[in-house]
Design a protein around this motif. Structure first.
Motif, PDB file in Angstrom:
ATOM      1  N   ARG A   4       0.859  -1.186   0.000  1.00  0.00           N
ATOM      2  CA  ARG A   4       0.000   0.000   0.000  1.00  0.00           C
ATOM      3  C   ARG A   4       0.890   1.230   0.000  1.00  0.00           C
ATOM      4  NH1 ARG A   4      -3.847   0.775   4.192  1.00  0.00           N
ATOM      5  NH2 ARG A   4      -2.089   0.584   5.573  1.00  0.00           N
ATOM      6  N   ALA A   5       0.456   2.263  -0.713  1.00  0.00           N
ATOM      7  CA  ALA A   5       1.239   3.492  -0.798  1.00  0.00           C
ATOM      8  C   ALA A   5       0.305   4.691  -0.888  1.00  0.00           C
ATOM      9  CB  ALA A   5       2.163   3.459  -2.005  1.00  0.00           C
ATOM     10  N   LYS A   6       0.750   5.790  -0.262  1.00  0.00           N
ATOM     11  CA  LYS A   6      -0.028   7.027  -0.287  1.00  0.00           C
ATOM     12  C   LYS A   6       0.425   7.883  -1.461  1.00  0.00           C
ATOM     13  CE  LYS A   6       0.470   9.724   3.255  1.00  0.00           C
ATOM     14  NZ  LYS A   6       0.453  10.680   4.368  1.00  0.00           N
ATOM     15  N   LEU A   7      -0.549   8.428  -2.191  1.00  0.00           N
ATOM     16  CA  LEU A   7      -0.224   9.350  -3.276  1.00  0.00           C
ATOM     17  C   LEU A   7       0.229  10.661  -2.647  1.00  0.00           C
ATOM     18  CD1 LEU A   7      -0.025  10.087  -6.234  1.00  0.00           C
ATOM     19  CD2 LEU A   7      -2.460  10.624  -6.207  1.00  0.00           C
ATOM     20  N   GLN A   8       1.527  10.900  -2.706  1.00  0.00           N
ATOM     21  CA  GLN A   8       2.138  12.058  -2.070  1.00  0.00           C
ATOM     22  C   GLN A   8       2.075  13.302  -2.947  1.00  0.00           C
ATOM     23  OE1 GLN A   8       3.327  11.864   1.044  1.00  0.00           O
ATOM     24  NE2 GLN A   8       3.937  13.996   1.114  1.00  0.00           N
ATOM     25  N   MET A   9       2.235  13.087  -4.275  1.00  0.00           N
ATOM     26  CA  MET A   9       2.316  14.235  -5.163  1.00  0.00           C
ATOM     27  C   MET A   9       1.776  13.865  -6.543  1.00  0.00           C
ATOM     28  SD  MET A   9       5.705  16.536  -6.132  1.00  0.00           S
ATOM     29  CE  MET A   9       6.752  15.142  -5.856  1.00  0.00           C
ATOM     30  N   LYS A  10       1.072  14.796  -7.149  1.00  0.00           N
ATOM     31  CA  LYS A  10       0.558  14.644  -8.511  1.00  0.00           C
ATOM     32  C   LYS A  10       0.864  15.950  -9.217  1.00  0.00           C
ATOM     33  CE  LYS A  10      -4.067  14.371  -9.035  1.00  0.00           C
ATOM     34  NZ  LYS A  10      -5.432  13.813  -9.258  1.00  0.00           N
ATOM     35  N   MET A  11       1.695  15.885 -10.296  1.00  0.00           N
ATOM     36  CA  MET A  11       2.071  17.135 -10.942  1.00  0.00           C
ATOM     37  C   MET A  11       2.237  16.982 -12.441  1.00  0.00           C
ATOM     38  SD  MET A  11       6.003  17.784  -9.949  1.00  0.00           S
ATOM     39  CE  MET A  11       7.268  16.592 -10.270  1.00  0.00           C
ATOM     40  N   GLU A  12       2.107  18.113 -13.103  1.00  0.00           N
ATOM     41  CA  GLU A  12       2.317  18.210 -14.546  1.00  0.00           C
ATOM     42  C   GLU A  12       3.505  19.142 -14.754  1.00  0.00           C
ATOM     43  OE1 GLU A  12      -0.352  19.141 -18.506  1.00  0.00           O
ATOM     44  OE2 GLU A  12      -1.089  19.726 -16.543  1.00  0.00           O
ATOM     45  N   THR A  13       4.377  18.810 -15.693  1.00  0.00           N
ATOM     46  CA  THR A  13       5.545  19.650 -15.933  1.00  0.00           C
ATOM     47  C   THR A  13       5.511  20.231 -17.351  1.00  0.00           C
ATOM     48  OG1 THR A  13       6.944  17.879 -16.813  1.00  0.00           O
ATOM     49  CG2 THR A  13       6.935  18.178 -14.417  1.00  0.00           C
ATOM     50  N   GLY A  49      -3.009  12.260  -1.130  1.00  0.00           N
ATOM     51  CA  GLY A  49      -3.244  11.998   0.285  1.00  0.00           C
ATOM     52  C   GLY A  49      -3.977  10.688   0.553  1.00  0.00           C
ATOM     53  N   ARG A  50      -4.560  10.090  -0.473  1.00  0.00           N
ATOM     54  CA  ARG A  50      -5.268   8.814  -0.312  1.00  0.00           C
ATOM     55  C   ARG A  50      -4.279   7.660  -0.439  1.00  0.00           C
ATOM     56  NH1 ARG A  50     -10.985   9.127  -1.225  1.00  0.00           N
ATOM     57  NH2 ARG A  50     -10.904   7.001  -0.486  1.00  0.00           N
ATOM     58  N   VAL A  51      -4.606   6.535   0.180  1.00  0.00           N
ATOM     59  CA  VAL A  51      -3.770   5.337   0.125  1.00  0.00           C
ATOM     60  C   VAL A  51      -4.346   4.385  -0.913  1.00  0.00           C
ATOM     61  CG1 VAL A  51      -2.936   3.335   1.421  1.00  0.00           C
ATOM     62  CG2 VAL A  51      -3.021   5.586   2.518  1.00  0.00           C
ATOM     63  N   TYR A  52      -3.456   3.839  -1.740  1.00  0.00           N
ATOM     64  CA  TYR A  52      -3.844   2.918  -2.808  1.00  0.00           C
ATOM     65  C   TYR A  52      -3.103   1.598  -2.628  1.00  0.00           C
ATOM     66  CZ  TYR A  52      -5.909   7.032  -4.827  1.00  0.00           C
ATOM     67  OH  TYR A  52      -6.678   8.156  -5.016  1.00  0.00           O
ATOM     68  N   ALA A  53      -3.742   0.501  -3.023  1.00  0.00           N
ATOM     69  CA  ALA A  53      -3.147  -0.839  -2.919  1.00  0.00           C
ATOM     70  C   ALA A  53      -2.600  -1.245  -4.281  1.00  0.00           C
ATOM     71  CB  ALA A  53      -4.192  -1.838  -2.453  1.00  0.00           C
ATOM     72  N   PHE A  54      -1.425  -1.850  -4.278  1.00  0.00           N
ATOM     73  CA  PHE A  54      -0.774  -2.321  -5.494  1.00  0.00           C
ATOM     74  C   PHE A  54      -0.525  -3.820  -5.370  1.00  0.00           C
ATOM     75  CE2 PHE A  54       0.177   2.128  -5.219  1.00  0.00           C
ATOM     76  CZ  PHE A  54       0.118   2.570  -6.527  1.00  0.00           C
ATOM     77  N   THR A  55      -0.738  -4.526  -6.454  1.00  0.00           N
ATOM     78  CA  THR A  55      -0.501  -5.960  -6.500  1.00  0.00           C
ATOM     79  C   THR A  55       0.230  -6.285  -7.794  1.00  0.00           C
ATOM     80  OG1 THR A  55      -2.552  -6.372  -5.299  1.00  0.00           O
ATOM     81  CG2 THR A  55      -1.598  -8.229  -6.460  1.00  0.00           C
ATOM     82  N   ALA A  56       1.316  -7.038  -7.691  1.00  0.00           N
ATOM     83  CA  ALA A  56       2.025  -7.484  -8.887  1.00  0.00           C
ATOM     84  C   ALA A  56       1.293  -8.686  -9.456  1.00  0.00           C
ATOM     85  CB  ALA A  56       3.461  -7.857  -8.532  1.00  0.00           C
ATOM     86  N   VAL A  57       0.861  -8.548 -10.704  1.00  0.00           N
ATOM     87  CA  VAL A  57       0.137  -9.614 -11.389  1.00  0.00           C
ATOM     88  C   VAL A  57       0.836  -9.874 -12.707  1.00  0.00           C
ATOM     89  CG1 VAL A  57      -2.070 -10.284 -12.409  1.00  0.00           C
ATOM     90  CG2 VAL A  57      -2.036  -8.895 -10.339  1.00  0.00           C
ATOM     91  N   GLU A  58       1.093 -11.134 -12.994  1.00  0.00           N
ATOM     92  CA  GLU A  58       1.767 -11.486 -14.250  1.00  0.00           C
ATOM     93  C   GLU A  58       0.879 -11.133 -15.430  1.00  0.00           C
ATOM     94  OE1 GLU A  58       3.716 -15.346 -16.520  1.00  0.00           O
ATOM     95  OE2 GLU A  58       2.876 -15.569 -14.521  1.00  0.00           O
ATOM     96  N   ASP A  59       1.479 -10.542 -16.437  1.00  0.00           N
ATOM     97  CA  ASP A  59       0.771 -10.185 -17.663  1.00  0.00           C
ATOM     98  C   ASP A  59       0.650 -11.442 -18.526  1.00  0.00           C
ATOM     99  OD1 ASP A  59      -0.200  -9.197 -20.037  1.00  0.00           O
ATOM    100  OD2 ASP A  59       1.376  -7.696 -20.303  1.00  0.00           O
ATOM    101  N   GLN A  60      -0.560 -11.938 -18.662  1.00  0.00           N
ATOM    102  CA  GLN A  60      -0.799 -13.179 -19.415  1.00  0.00           C
ATOM    103  C   GLN A  60      -0.603 -12.990 -20.911  1.00  0.00           C
ATOM    104  OE1 GLN A  60      -1.273 -16.130 -17.877  1.00  0.00           O
ATOM    105  NE2 GLN A  60      -1.001 -14.994 -15.984  1.00  0.00           N
ATOM    106  N   ASP A  61      -0.624 -11.751 -21.391  1.00  0.00           N
ATOM    107  CA  ASP A  61      -0.440 -11.481 -22.809  1.00  0.00           C
ATOM    108  C   ASP A  61       1.022 -11.272 -23.184  1.00  0.00           C
ATOM    109  OD1 ASP A  61      -3.185 -11.578 -23.201  1.00  0.00           O
ATOM    110  OD2 ASP A  61      -3.430  -9.450 -22.813  1.00  0.00           O
ATOM    111  N   SER A  62       1.898 -11.271 -22.200  1.00  0.00           N
ATOM    112  CA  SER A  62       3.317 -11.002 -22.439  1.00  0.00           C
ATOM    113  C   SER A  62       4.014 -12.228 -23.047  1.00  0.00           C
ATOM    114  CB  SER A  62       4.005 -10.619 -21.126  1.00  0.00           C
ATOM    115  OG  SER A  62       5.382 -10.458 -21.343  1.00  0.00           O
ATOM    116  N   ASP A  63       4.877 -11.966 -24.014  1.00  0.00           N
ATOM    117  CA  ASP A  63       5.670 -13.054 -24.620  1.00  0.00           C
ATOM    118  C   ASP A  63       7.001 -13.234 -23.917  1.00  0.00           C
ATOM    119  OD1 ASP A  63       3.744 -13.600 -26.528  1.00  0.00           O
ATOM    120  OD2 ASP A  63       4.598 -12.198 -27.984  1.00  0.00           O
ATOM    121  N   ALA A  64       7.353 -12.307 -23.011  1.00  0.00           N
ATOM    122  CA  ALA A  64       8.639 -12.382 -22.312  1.00  0.00           C
ATOM    123  C   ALA A  64       8.630 -13.576 -21.365  1.00  0.00           C
ATOM    124  CB  ALA A  64       8.894 -11.101 -21.533  1.00  0.00           C
TER     125      ALA A  64
END
Length: 65
Positions: A4-13, A49-64
């Motif tokens: 889980r990680a909090k979105l600390q910053m969102k910016m456009e350059t 400021g919100r917390v988001y959950a991340f999960t590593a999922v294998e890409d089934q369409d990947s040829d690697a």
């Protein structure tokens, strides 16, 4: 791998118009910061400021192997 990680910053350059840079900081220890560049449409759904959950999922369409 799940974390889980909090979105600390969102910016456009000026160097990347039309791209939004997101900076997530970990909630748990031992997890690195996550920096992503996404489209404005994808970034609109995220709130700083919100917390988001991340999960590593294998890409089934990947040829690697």
């Amino acid at each position: 791998m799940k974390f889980r990680a909090k979105l600390q910053m969102k910016m456009e350059t000026a160097d990347q118009p039309g791209a939004i840079m997101l900076n997530f900081v970990p909630v748990e220890t031992g997890v690195p910061q996550l920096n992503l560049t996404v489209s404005p449409m994808d970034a609109d759904a995220l709130t700083v400021g919100r917390v988001y959950a991340f999960t590593a999922v294998e890409d089934q369409d990947s040829d690697a192997a």
